[in-house]
Design an enzyme around this catalytic site. Structure first.
Site, PDB file in Angstrom:
ATOM      1  N   VAL A  96       3.581   1.099  -0.164  1.00  7.65           N
ATOM      2  CA  VAL A  96       3.539   1.110  -1.596  1.00  7.65           C
ATOM      3  C   VAL A  96       2.072   0.324  -1.820  1.00  7.65           C
ATOM      4  O   VAL A  96       1.513   0.831  -2.916  1.00  7.65           O
ATOM      5  CB  VAL A  96       4.700  -0.311  -2.034  1.00  7.65           C
ATOM      6  CG1 VAL A  96       4.376  -0.351  -3.480  1.00  7.65           C
ATOM      7  CG2 VAL A  96       5.708   0.491  -1.728  1.00  7.65           C
ATOM      8  N   ASP A  97       1.654  -0.762  -1.246  1.00  5.64           N
ATOM      9  CA  ASP A  97       0.145  -1.068  -1.384  1.00  5.64           C
ATOM     10  C   ASP A  97      -0.755  -0.160  -1.391  1.00  5.64           C
ATOM     11  O   ASP A  97      -1.782   0.078  -2.016  1.00  5.64           O
ATOM     12  CB  ASP A  97      -0.081  -2.194  -0.301  1.00  5.64           C
ATOM     13  CG  ASP A  97       0.429  -3.541  -0.886  1.00  5.64           C
ATOM     14  OD1 ASP A  97       0.876  -3.684  -1.924  1.00  5.64           O
ATOM     15  OD2 ASP A  97       0.323  -4.446  -0.076  1.00  5.64           O
ATOM     16  N   TYR A  98      -0.745   0.962  -0.182  1.00  2.00           N
ATOM     17  CA  TYR A  98      -1.878   1.578  -0.028  1.00  2.00           C
ATOM     18  C   TYR A  98      -1.890   3.076  -1.210  1.00  2.00           C
ATOM     19  O   TYR A  98      -2.692   3.486  -1.469  1.00  2.00           O
ATOM     20  CB  TYR A  98      -1.645   2.362   1.257  1.00  2.00           C
ATOM     21  CG  TYR A  98      -1.664   1.464   2.330  1.00  2.00           C
ATOM     22  CD1 TYR A  98      -2.347   0.070   2.192  1.00  2.00           C
ATOM     23  CD2 TYR A  98      -1.168   1.531   3.756  1.00  2.00           C
ATOM     24  CE1 TYR A  98      -2.353  -0.845   3.051  1.00  2.00           C
ATOM     25  CE2 TYR A  98      -1.321   0.835   4.909  1.00  2.00           C
ATOM     26  CZ  TYR A  98      -1.900  -0.565   4.351  1.00  2.00           C
ATOM     27  OH  TYR A  98      -2.015  -1.675   5.487  1.00  2.00           O
TER      28      TYR A  98
END
Length: 399
Positions: free
Chosen positions: A168-170
């Site tokens: 999700v972050d990436y």
């Protein structure tokens, strides 16, 4: 000249998601000036264990190569004055903060357009700048649970599981980078900047893609699948071999026919297994036959048969094997930078490839090391820097 060499980005960012988006822009040549809050020691990523030393960490190196660093206390009038000067000379202000924070610290487009009408303000937040969760902090792990990812991950009957990577972050960082570039393009065309409201929550929900469409339109209920099987294509999953695991996928009928030829099992020549639809209907019987067949030989032996036959397949590598894969090396996906503490730092390259010239990689900056560079950029003489320093702009005591 690198593709983004004419773009200057002021990055009020930390940790993973935001820096992951901007590091690819830096690799493409954008000038990313990273603002670090001096009282807290700057980006928290500098201190992530286990491979950290003082204000240096291999985690920080991964997300911040090619950038510049300026320690700047935005709570002081002097620090804010420096930020204002940077905005006047930049294309974008990029941040990853809680959804209510950009407006609180004055970095939204309505708050900055008087300085630069064409400035693009790209805010990557956990939940966006509107909605009931806007003031909540957003972390990858929490988002994977909230967006339904963890419920879909793992073996049937087991506990919910997160992805092995902070996807999700990436993904949110990459979406933010796309939004920023689109915003800068429009601002250069129209002369007017804008806010880009990007969130990890929006990204995670959007990545539900076709299972979401199946549910919304046909009432489909996604479920976990044994051995990471595809929800509709059979076979497309991992299989245990005599010494490990391989992935085999038949996303087209021609691949199924090729797999049948390689396995040479008379039982597979059955009308029940003839089409996508019938293989899905009789998946239990088919997969029992395939499990037994693949268990008879090693992974290497099966891949030596499947790959030349044109059956999509591959090993289930560990990280070490993935990094030494011949294709990884042939694609120059491991790069090196020089670091004053770590010496030579090896890390993975950006997958973004534009043109024929390879990017020139530079280590991540030491906190505040680019004050001189920024001073020259803004036309500050020594007296002006000294005045700002004494006023606490860069975090030092006013005394």
């Amino acid at each position: 000249m690198r593709p983004l060499a004419d773009i200057r980005i002021i990055a009020i960012e930390q940790y993973g998601a935001g820096p992951f988006g901007s590091v690819h822009l830096a690799d493409l040549g954008a000038e990313v000036i990273k603002i670090e809050e001096p009282r807290s020691g700057g980006d928290v990523g500098r201190y992530v264990p286990p491979y950290n030393h003082g204000e240096d960490s291999l985690f920080f190196e991964t997300f911040n190569r090619g950038k510049r660093s300026l320690s700047l206390d935005l709570t002081t009038p002097a620090g804010r004055a420096v930020l204002d000067d940077l905005v006047r000379n930049a294309d974008a202000v990029y941040s990853n903060l809680r959804g209510d924070v950009p407006a609180k610290i004055g970095i939204t487009y309505p708050q900055l357009r008087h300085l630069n009408p064409a400035i693009v303000c790209c805010s990557l937040t956990g939940f966006g700048m509107t909605g009931p969760r806007a003031e909540q902090p957003g972390y990858d792990y929490i988002l994977q649970g909230l967006a339904g990812w963890m419920e879909l991950t793992g073996e049937p009957g087991g506990p919910p599981a997160k992805s092995g990577l902070s996807l999700v972050d990436y993904s949110g960082g990459l979406v933010a980078a796309i939004c920023l570039l689109a915003g800068v393009h429009a601002a250069r065309r129209d002369g007017v900047g804008m806010d880009c409201d990007v969130s990890l929550f929006d990204t995670a929900i959007a990545m539900l893609t076709y299972p979401a469409a199946w549910h919304l339109n046909a009432g489909f209920t996604p479920e976990r699948t044994h051995h990471s099987a595809h929800p509709s294509l059979v076979p497309f999953q991992v299989f245990a071999t005599a010494d490990g695991w391989i992935v085999v996928g038949c996303a087209k009928e021609k691949f199924w026919r090729r797999l049948v030829a390689v396995l040479a099992l008379p039982a597979l020549d059955d009308p029940r297994f003839a089409t996508f639809a019938t293989r899905r209907e009789h998946a239990a019987e088919l997969l029992s036959l395939l499990d037994a067949a693949f268990a008879t030989r090693t992974s290497a032996r099966w891949l030596s048969l499947l790959e030349p036959a044109g059956v999509p397949s591959g090993p289930v590598n560990d990280v070490a094997a993935a990094l030494r894969d011949p294709h990884t090396l042939a694609r120059s996906l491991v790069v090196e930078t020089d670091h004053p503490h770590y010496g030579t730092v090896r890390q993975v390259a950006s997958p973004v490839r534009v043109g024929d010239d390879p990017p020139a990689y530079r280590r991540a900056p030491r906190r505040g090391e680019d004050l001189g560079y920024v001073a020259d950029l803004l036309g500050y003489d020594e007296a002006r820097v000294a005045s700002l320093r004494s006023a606490g702009a860069f975090g030092e005591d006013k005394t």
